[in-house]
Design a protein around this motif. Structure first.
Motif, PDB file in Angstrom:
ATOM      1  N   LYS A 173       0.959  -6.373  -9.273  1.00 53.34           N
ATOM      2  CA  LYS A 173      -0.319  -6.198  -9.959  1.00 53.34           C
ATOM      3  C   LYS A 173      -1.110  -5.110  -9.225  1.00 53.34           C
ATOM      4  O   LYS A 173      -1.367  -5.222  -8.017  1.00 53.34           O
ATOM      5  N   LEU A 174      -1.481  -4.056  -9.939  1.00 51.88           N
ATOM      6  CA  LEU A 174      -2.271  -2.982  -9.349  1.00 51.88           C
ATOM      7  C   LEU A 174      -3.664  -3.509  -9.030  1.00 51.88           C
ATOM      8  O   LEU A 174      -4.368  -3.999  -9.915  1.00 51.88           O
ATOM      9  N   HIS A 206      -1.648   3.726  -4.166  1.00 46.44           N
ATOM     10  CA  HIS A 206      -1.573   2.618  -5.122  1.00 46.44           C
ATOM     11  C   HIS A 206      -1.432   1.348  -4.295  1.00 46.44           C
ATOM     12  O   HIS A 206      -0.467   1.209  -3.524  1.00 46.44           O
ATOM     13  N   THR A 207      -2.363   0.437  -4.446  1.00 47.11           N
ATOM     14  CA  THR A 207      -2.294  -0.839  -3.753  1.00 47.11           C
ATOM     15  C   THR A 207      -1.929  -1.908  -4.774  1.00 47.11           C
ATOM     16  O   THR A 207      -2.619  -2.065  -5.780  1.00 47.11           O
ATOM     17  N   ARG A 217       0.874  -1.173   0.000  1.00 49.73           N
ATOM     18  CA  ARG A 217       0.000   0.000   0.000  1.00 49.73           C
ATOM     19  C   ARG A 217       0.909   1.220   0.000  1.00 49.73           C
ATOM     20  O   ARG A 217       1.399   1.652   1.053  1.00 49.73           O
ATOM     21  N   LEU A 218       1.154   1.754  -1.180  1.00 44.04           N
ATOM     22  CA  LEU A 218       2.092   2.859  -1.345  1.00 44.04           C
ATOM     23  C   LEU A 218       1.316   4.162  -1.398  1.00 44.04           C
ATOM     24  O   LEU A 218       0.536   4.401  -2.330  1.00 44.04           O
TER      25      LEU A 218
END
Length: 192
Positions: free
Chosen positions: A174-175, A188-189, A149-150
């Motif tokens: 993989k998004l 972005h996870t 989790r960015l």
């Protein structure tokens, strides 16, 4: 088997802290919605893990904090990983339940990958990893992180501490989700 989630804030240019560990930029770029999301994500954890340095900074702070993160940070069990020993956290003579939760943190000083495998084999909600660049790099190197989790903040630092440097081989992700917040923070996870 429970999953391991890594939650990490970073700049647009991929640094999680300034060259000397500075993180003041984190507090200048959030908004109410992004903070509410982060607190909600923290509540989803069954265990919060971090390295010794982060633990030593956080343990005295959270028990008396009124920040929205204080409740989950104080109530969710914690584990600290160390290579250089750990003196523990002394909650004082009249410990609050919050301080006691930090004092009761599990301490691991063995093989990081082996200890993470044992924690993942336990029953319960996911494990959430937070903390500094060194701990995160070591955790990434184990290959045991299930979800990244960015939290990308709208700031360019120009130099600093990365967490994805020095990988032995490319890490293909993989998004699985994206969230955009009014202040410009984007989450972005990624899954494996």
């Amino acid at each position: 088997m429970r999953k391991l989630h890594m939650k990490m804030s970073m700049s647009i240019d991929g640094f999680v802290a300034g060259p000397n560990g500075e993180k003041d930029w984190l507090f200048k770029t959030g908004d109410a919605q992004s903070k509410a999301w982060a607190a909600e994500q923290t509540w989803d954890a069954g265990l919060i893990i971090m390295g010794r340095k982060s633990f030593e900074v956080m343990a005295p702070y959270w028990p008396t904090s009124t920040d929205p993160f204080a409740a989950p940070m104080n109530e969710i069990p914690k584990a600290v990983f160390t290579k250089k020993g750990f003196k523990g956290f002394d909650p004082g003579n009249s410990p609050s339940p919050a301080a006691t939760s930090w004092a009761n943190a599990r301490v691991f000083d063995g093989d990081l990958a082996g200890e993470i495998r044992k924690l993942k084999a336990e029953q319960g909600k996911p494990i959430t990893a937070i903390g500094g660049a060194g701990f995160m790099r070591s955790l990434i190197a184990t290959g045991l992180v299930d979800e990244f989790r960015l939290v990308i903040h709208p700031v360019v630092l120009g130099a600093g501490l990365p967490i994805f440097d020095g990988l032995a081989m490319p890490l293909y992700l993989k998004l699985v989700d994206t969230k955009v917040f009014p202040g410009g923070t984007i989450v972005h996870t990624y899954g494996i």
